[in-house]
Design a protein around this motif. Structure first.
Motif, PDB file in Angstrom:
ATOM      1  N   ARG B  10       0.847  -1.188   0.000  1.00 51.85           N
ATOM      2  CA  ARG B  10       0.000   0.000   0.000  1.00 51.85           C
ATOM      3  C   ARG B  10       0.887   1.244   0.000  1.00 51.85           C
ATOM      4  O   ARG B  10       2.058   1.174   0.384  1.00 51.85           O
ATOM      5  N   LEU B  92      -2.972  -4.944  -9.319  1.00 49.01           N
ATOM      6  CA  LEU B  92      -2.613  -6.345  -9.141  1.00 49.01           C
ATOM      7  C   LEU B  92      -1.811  -6.841 -10.334  1.00 49.01           C
ATOM      8  O   LEU B  92      -2.139  -6.524 -11.478  1.00 49.01           O
ATOM      9  N   THR B 102      -2.145 -16.919 -11.303  1.00 51.55           N
ATOM     10  CA  THR B 102      -1.984 -16.530  -9.904  1.00 51.55           C
ATOM     11  C   THR B 102      -1.892 -15.019  -9.836  1.00 51.55           C
ATOM     12  O   THR B 102      -1.371 -14.387 -10.757  1.00 51.55           O
ATOM     13  N   PHE B 103      -2.376 -14.478  -8.731  1.00 48.47           N
ATOM     14  CA  PHE B 103      -2.337 -13.039  -8.523  1.00 48.47           C
ATOM     15  C   PHE B 103      -1.455 -12.691  -7.342  1.00 48.47           C
ATOM     16  O   PHE B 103      -1.355 -13.453  -6.376  1.00 48.47           O
ATOM     17  N   GLY B 104      -0.829 -11.525  -7.433  1.00 49.18           N
ATOM     18  CA  GLY B 104      -0.204 -10.959  -6.266  1.00 49.18           C
ATOM     19  C   GLY B 104      -1.270 -10.475  -5.301  1.00 49.18           C
ATOM     20  O   GLY B 104      -2.464 -10.461  -5.617  1.00 49.18           O
ATOM     21  N   SER B 105      -0.833 -10.055  -4.127  1.00 45.35           N
ATOM     22  CA  SER B 105      -1.783  -9.619  -3.102  1.00 45.35           C
ATOM     23  C   SER B 105      -2.268  -8.198  -3.321  1.00 45.35           C
ATOM     24  O   SER B 105      -3.170  -7.735  -2.637  1.00 45.35           O
ATOM     25  N   ARG B 108      -2.439  -1.280  -2.766  1.00 47.77           N
ATOM     26  CA  ARG B 108      -3.550  -0.344  -2.515  1.00 47.77           C
ATOM     27  C   ARG B 108      -2.987   1.067  -2.557  1.00 47.77           C
ATOM     28  O   ARG B 108      -2.234   1.470  -1.679  1.00 47.77           O
TER      29      ARG B 108
END
Lengths: 111, 112
Positions: B10, B92, B102-105, B108
């Motif tokens: 973030r 993302l 697959t995705f990263g977290s 933000r």
């Protein structure tokens, strides 16, 4: 018309209920069908993928595809509070390897 | 399936500045993707990043605003340039194969 339409929800069901999540798509070129689960403040997590019409089971989860109707569903049996999340259908155009996502359905399982 | 590390998780940025988001994959992948997700909304594809070639941008996204680097098969960056409050969103990265991405977290981003 959007390429992928998903029942928007939100959806709240009691623990133990069967949940049905649904999407429709318009592009016949779509060949791979996936369901992702996304918890709050996390990235989407792949739950299931399939590429043929019919049902595919994985534990409490069943993915169903009907290519003739361009309709896909995810069923969750014996729903648990830990299943509370946003569920996104995603459909892959194998030609360009791009995923097109539905708008997501927020699911809450009430203990 | 690939494991993706994305950072920062973030950030709060001043308007007019730029932020670079990094995405590291634990295995070599051909294609990486960058998405934007408004809170409570679905994912919108920004661009596809292939190693050794220019990124391919989706309609509504341009290279000057979202430059992407892909120096090797395990790493990519997305820069959000000359930010405005409208750029506040979750960004993302994604990688994998047609059998599942697959995705990263996510990152933000808040622009003030």
């Amino acid at each position: 018309q959007k390429e992928v339409e998903q029942d928007p929800g939100p959806l709240s069901v009691p623990e133990g209920a069967i949940v049905s999540l649904n999407c429709t798509y318009s592009n016949s070129a779509f060949q791979y069908f996936m369901w992702y689960r996304q918890y709050s403040r996390k990235g989407p997590e792949l739950l299931m993928y399939t590429y043929s019409s019919g049902n595919k089971e994985d534990g409490r989860f069943t993915a169903q595809v009907d290519k003739s109707s361009k309709y896909i569903s995810l069923f969750i049996r014996d729903s648990q509070p830990s299943d509370s999340a946003t569920y996104l259908c995603a459909i892959l155009d194998f030609g360009n390897e791009k995923l097109t996502f539905g708008t997501g359905t927020r699911l809450t399982i009430i203990p | 399936s690939a494991v993706i590390s994305q950072k920062p998780s973030r950030d709060i940025c001043q308007r007019g500045t730029s932020l670079t988001i990094q995405c590291q994959v634990d295995s070599q992948v051909t294609m990486m993707f960058w998405y934007r997700q408004q809170p409570g909304q679905s994912l919108t594809l920004i661009a596809t990043a292939n190693q050794g070639s220019e990124a391919t941008y989706e309609s509504g996204f341009v290279i000057d605003k979202f430059p992407i680097s892909r120096p090797n098969l395990t790493f990519s960056t997305l820069t959000v340039s000359n930010m405005s409050p409208e750029d506040s969103s979750i960004y993302l990265c994604s990688a994998g194969t047609v059998y599942g991405y697959t995705f990263g977290s996510g990152t933000r981003l808040t622009v003030v």
